[in-house]
Design a protein around this motif. Sequence first.
Motif, mmCIF file in Angstrom:
data_model
loop_
_atom_site.group_PDB
_atom_site.id
_atom_site.type_symbol
_atom_site.label_atom_id
_atom_site.label_comp_id
_atom_site.label_asym_id
_atom_site.label_seq_id
_atom_site.Cartn_x
_atom_site.Cartn_y
_atom_site.Cartn_z
ATOM 1 N N TYR A 1 0.615 -1.388 0.135
ATOM 2 C CA TYR A 1 -0.149 -0.632 0.218
ATOM 3 C C TYR A 1 1.075 1.150 -0.154
ATOM 4 O O TYR A 1 1.455 1.279 0.956
ATOM 5 C CB TYR A 1 -1.186 -0.225 1.509
ATOM 6 C CG TYR A 1 -1.983 -0.835 1.438
ATOM 7 C CD1 TYR A 1 -1.777 -1.998 0.813
ATOM 8 C CD2 TYR A 1 -3.461 -0.303 2.198
ATOM 9 C CE1 TYR A 1 -3.103 -2.639 0.786
ATOM 10 C CE2 TYR A 1 -4.611 -0.924 2.094
ATOM 11 C CZ TYR A 1 -4.124 -2.328 1.348
ATOM 12 O OH TYR A 1 -5.519 -3.552 1.615
ATOM 13 N N GLU B 1 0.008 4.419 -1.318
ATOM 14 C CA GLU B 1 -0.759 5.481 -1.073
ATOM 15 C C GLU B 1 -2.012 5.260 -0.454
ATOM 16 O O GLU B 1 -3.172 4.930 -1.003
ATOM 17 C CB GLU B 1 -1.429 6.417 -2.046
ATOM 18 C CG GLU B 1 -0.041 7.694 -2.233
ATOM 19 C CD GLU B 1 -0.773 8.623 -3.778
ATOM 20 O OE1 GLU B 1 -2.158 9.379 -3.992
ATOM 21 O OE2 GLU B 1 0.351 8.363 -4.597
ATOM 22 N N GLN C 1 -9.235 6.553 3.038
ATOM 23 C CA GLN C 1 -7.944 6.212 4.918
ATOM 24 C C GLN C 1 -7.597 7.813 5.191
ATOM 25 O O GLN C 1 -7.367 7.860 6.547
ATOM 26 C CB GLN C 1 -7.477 5.358 4.020
ATOM 27 C CG GLN C 1 -7.697 4.172 3.989
ATOM 28 C CD GLN C 1 -6.751 3.269 2.420
ATOM 29 O OE1 GLN C 1 -6.269 3.425 2.369
ATOM 30 N NE2 GLN C 1 -7.342 2.141 2.567
ATOM 31 N N GLY D 1 -15.134 -0.924 -1.764
ATOM 32 C CA GLY D 1 -14.257 -1.088 -2.986
ATOM 33 C C GLY D 1 -13.715 0.300 -2.472
ATOM 34 O O GLY D 1 -12.620 0.038 -3.393
ATOM 35 N N SER D 2 -13.579 1.056 -1.540
ATOM 36 C CA SER D 2 -13.108 2.738 -1.172
ATOM 37 C C SER D 2 -11.846 2.197 -0.531
ATOM 38 O O SER D 2 -11.171 3.286 -0.280
ATOM 39 C CB SER D 2 -13.630 3.685 -0.685
ATOM 40 O OG SER D 2 -14.214 2.997 0.682
ATOM 41 N N GLY D 3 -11.565 0.815 0.092
ATOM 42 C CA GLY D 3 -10.166 1.024 0.749
ATOM 43 C C GLY D 3 -10.653 0.935 2.663
ATOM 44 O O GLY D 3 -9.955 0.748 2.911
ATOM 45 N N LYS D 4 -11.929 1.063 2.715
ATOM 46 C CA LYS D 4 -12.906 1.573 4.371
ATOM 47 C C LYS D 4 -12.278 0.340 5.414
ATOM 48 O O LYS D 4 -11.863 0.822 6.634
ATOM 49 C CB LYS D 4 -13.902 1.250 4.337
ATOM 50 C CG LYS D 4 -15.369 -0.010 3.839
ATOM 51 C CD LYS D 4 -16.297 0.559 3.345
ATOM 52 C CE LYS D 4 -16.964 -0.972 2.945
ATOM 53 N NZ LYS D 4 -16.931 -2.172 3.742
ATOM 54 N N THR D 5 -11.968 -0.896 4.524
ATOM 55 C CA THR D 5 -11.687 -1.825 5.603
ATOM 56 C C THR D 5 -10.105 -1.037 6.211
ATOM 57 O O THR D 5 -9.751 -1.192 7.498
ATOM 58 C CB THR D 5 -11.548 -2.697 4.993
ATOM 59 O OG1 THR D 5 -12.600 -3.408 4.074
ATOM 60 C CG2 THR D 5 -11.108 -3.942 5.793
ATOM 61 N N GLN E 1 -7.764 -9.085 6.190
ATOM 62 C CA GLN E 1 -7.362 -7.183 6.179
ATOM 63 C C GLN E 1 -6.424 -7.583 7.458
ATOM 64 O O GLN E 1 -5.312 -6.958 7.997
ATOM 65 C CB GLN E 1 -7.878 -5.989 5.786
ATOM 66 C CG GLN E 1 -8.552 -6.152 4.702
ATOM 67 C CD GLN E 1 -8.348 -5.476 4.160
ATOM 68 O OE1 GLN E 1 -7.381 -4.247 4.435
ATOM 69 N NE2 GLN E 1 -8.036 -6.057 2.516
ATOM 70 N N ASP F 1 -14.173 -9.705 -2.672
ATOM 71 C CA ASP F 1 -13.124 -8.578 -2.866
ATOM 72 C C ASP F 1 -11.798 -9.703 -4.379
ATOM 73 O O ASP F 1 -10.856 -10.250 -3.281
ATOM 74 C CB ASP F 1 -12.244 -7.703 -2.135
ATOM 75 C CG ASP F 1 -10.673 -7.140 -1.864
ATOM 76 O OD1 ASP F 1 -11.084 -6.920 -3.761
ATOM 77 O OD2 ASP F 1 -10.514 -7.459 -1.253
ATOM 78 N N ARG G 1 -12.140 -2.399 -8.690
ATOM 79 C CA ARG G 1 -11.639 -2.214 -7.618
ATOM 80 C C ARG G 1 -10.339 -1.761 -7.569
ATOM 81 O O ARG G 1 -9.791 -1.770 -8.338
ATOM 82 C CB ARG G 1 -11.356 -3.794 -6.642
ATOM 83 C CG ARG G 1 -12.292 -5.139 -6.346
ATOM 84 C CD ARG G 1 -13.483 -4.583 -5.554
ATOM 85 N NE ARG G 1 -13.473 -4.586 -4.284
ATOM 86 C CZ ARG G 1 -14.106 -4.632 -3.492
ATOM 87 N NH1 ARG G 1 -15.132 -3.653 -3.513
ATOM 88 N NH2 ARG G 1 -13.715 -4.849 -2.295
HETATM 89 P P1 AMP Z 1 -11.945 -2.318 0.742
HETATM 90 O O1 AMP Z 1 -12.871 -0.762 -0.049
HETATM 91 O O2 AMP Z 1 -11.786 -2.015 2.436
HETATM 92 O O3 AMP Z 1 -12.463 -3.384 0.452
HETATM 93 O O4 AMP Z 1 -10.972 -2.325 -0.134
HETATM 94 C C1 AMP Z 1 -11.008 -2.802 -1.596
HETATM 95 C C2 AMP Z 1 -9.226 -3.123 -2.084
HETATM 96 O O5 AMP Z 1 -8.596 -1.965 -2.296
HETATM 97 C C3 AMP Z 1 -9.090 -4.170 -1.515
HETATM 98 O O6 AMP Z 1 -8.602 -5.289 -2.407
HETATM 99 C C4 AMP Z 1 -7.775 -3.685 -0.974
HETATM 100 O O7 AMP Z 1 -6.783 -4.454 -0.535
HETATM 101 C C5 AMP Z 1 -7.106 -2.173 -1.608
HETATM 102 N N1 AMP Z 1 -6.566 -1.798 -0.771
HETATM 103 C C6 AMP Z 1 -7.193 -0.648 0.434
HETATM 104 N N2 AMP Z 1 -6.136 0.381 0.641
HETATM 105 C C7 AMP Z 1 -5.451 0.039 -0.787
HETATM 106 C C8 AMP Z 1 -3.882 1.285 -0.836
HETATM 107 N N3 AMP Z 1 -4.005 2.110 -0.274
HETATM 108 N N4 AMP Z 1 -3.627 0.809 -1.805
HETATM 109 C C9 AMP Z 1 -3.331 0.196 -1.911
HETATM 110 N N5 AMP Z 1 -4.832 -1.594 -2.607
HETATM 111 C C10 AMP Z 1 -5.627 -0.911 -1.583
#
Ligand code: AMP
Length: 468
Positions: free
Chosen positions: A24, A26, A31, A51-55, A99, A322, A350
């Motif tokens: 990761y 950026e 985030q 899909g926004s990286g909220k996890t 995660q 995912d 994604r």
């Molecule tokens: P999520 O919305 O948390 O389900 O994340 C969606 C996808 O984006 C997942 O495959 C994560 O591993 C990926 N992801 C989340 N944050 C980042 C980041 N900062 N850089 C690269 N990939 C990311």
Amino acid sequence: MSDSVFSGFPLDPRLMQALEKAAYEEPTPVQAAAIPVGLTGKDLLVGAETGSGKTAAFVLPMLHRLLQKSAESGRVDNSGTRALVLVPTRELAIQVVKQCDLFASCSHIKTGLIIGGNSFKYQQAMFRKNPEVIVATPGRMAEHIGHGSTDLQDIEVLVLDEADRMLDLGLGADVIKIANNCKKPRQTMLFSATLTHKAFSAITQDILVDPEIIKLNTVREQHSNIVQQIILADDRDHKDRLLDGLFAEQTFEKALIFCNTRAQATRLCGLLRYRSSGTEKLRTGLLHGDMGQDERKDTVNKLRGGNINVVVATDVAARGLDIKGIDIVINYDMPRNGTDYTHRIGRTGRAGEEGLAVSLISAFEWNLMSSIERYLRVRFDQRKIKGLEAKYKGPKKVKASGKAAGTKKKKSKDGDDKGKGRHRDKKNIGKRRVASKKSSSDDGRSKEGRSPLKKKIKPQAPLNDDEG
Ligand code: AMP
């Protein structure tokens, strides 16, 4: 990692190391907005799409707290679980555990999974080991509380992920019960695709204390990296042929096809086993809420590993799944609302990759499609498959809203319905069958245009295909 933008966050070095491992570089917008607030320990209410990286936006501050502070109970060595993440579906729970494991990989922190469909006794034994983090679906977690498998008195961080979906699935009461069992004060972070859910205030008032509200990428906002198309269809057989045509002209690595019912998904999966994309036979799998957890996991793993390349699913798969390389999502049936539509298409594109979503629209789905367009403020591109163009060309007249014009019964001057009902009452008693056979819709479309709407939608399987 030193030149990474993540290094701007005061995160524990073990988390920075894990971020480097995960490559990761950026932070995503959610985030960037949520992590600094999460690190202060404040309650958070975040509107962020799937899909926004909220996890990572909640997992990183949560793990940071567990690593920085010893258990507030003072029971450092034998404290109970300190963080609890509630999610609506089993699939999402599995993804969140992954995660957590990824970001905790350079530390001692362990995560436990509590979902329906897995052994209750095994889970009770797992509670006794006191993993620092538990990720759970509310139904099974509430059952464990009822059985006294765990007390949540050491929970310092509570996360509600996809809270709107938990409410939609009728899990609100379980969520509140669980939250009331957690210690106070604590940090609570709530993530949801929409912050305007009608049952939201009950949850937010009961569970959150003076939260910082972050509103990003709400469900209405476009997935700008996903091309969204519709193809007009006449009926089920035509939809089946359209799938053939689509697969023949569309190159893809992995495809996800959504149906509204388990029966439809099962039928279609069986059918596609014998079809091909270009010269290659399709390798298909099935995913719905009536399948056992192992079967569902097996399908997901096969798709992830590339052993199969097409999965036919109900909405149970729309959340949490995912998988890299899903380059096309097909709505064989149009989902029943804009939120479900967004979650379905969010399985492609994604983390900013390009994606394609294609919805097959028969006459009785036109108005639904147009209300989803209005809700999302998008206009879907119309695509045609050569040689398979539908006889149905869309409604003859559309209202300003985009819906078919003339579908409502006209009222007479004295306020009475001028529809068939009145004629039947007065003149056509005993002729019902004939009358209904002859009927064609007010907008001049064929019988398929309207009457099957009521017939077809009602008997379909439950709106929500899950969850335990
Ligand atoms: P999520 O919305 O948390 O389900 O994340 C969606 C996808 O984006 C997942 O495959 C994560 O591993 C990926 N992801 C989340 N944050 C980042 C980041 N900062 N850089 C690269 N990939 C990311």
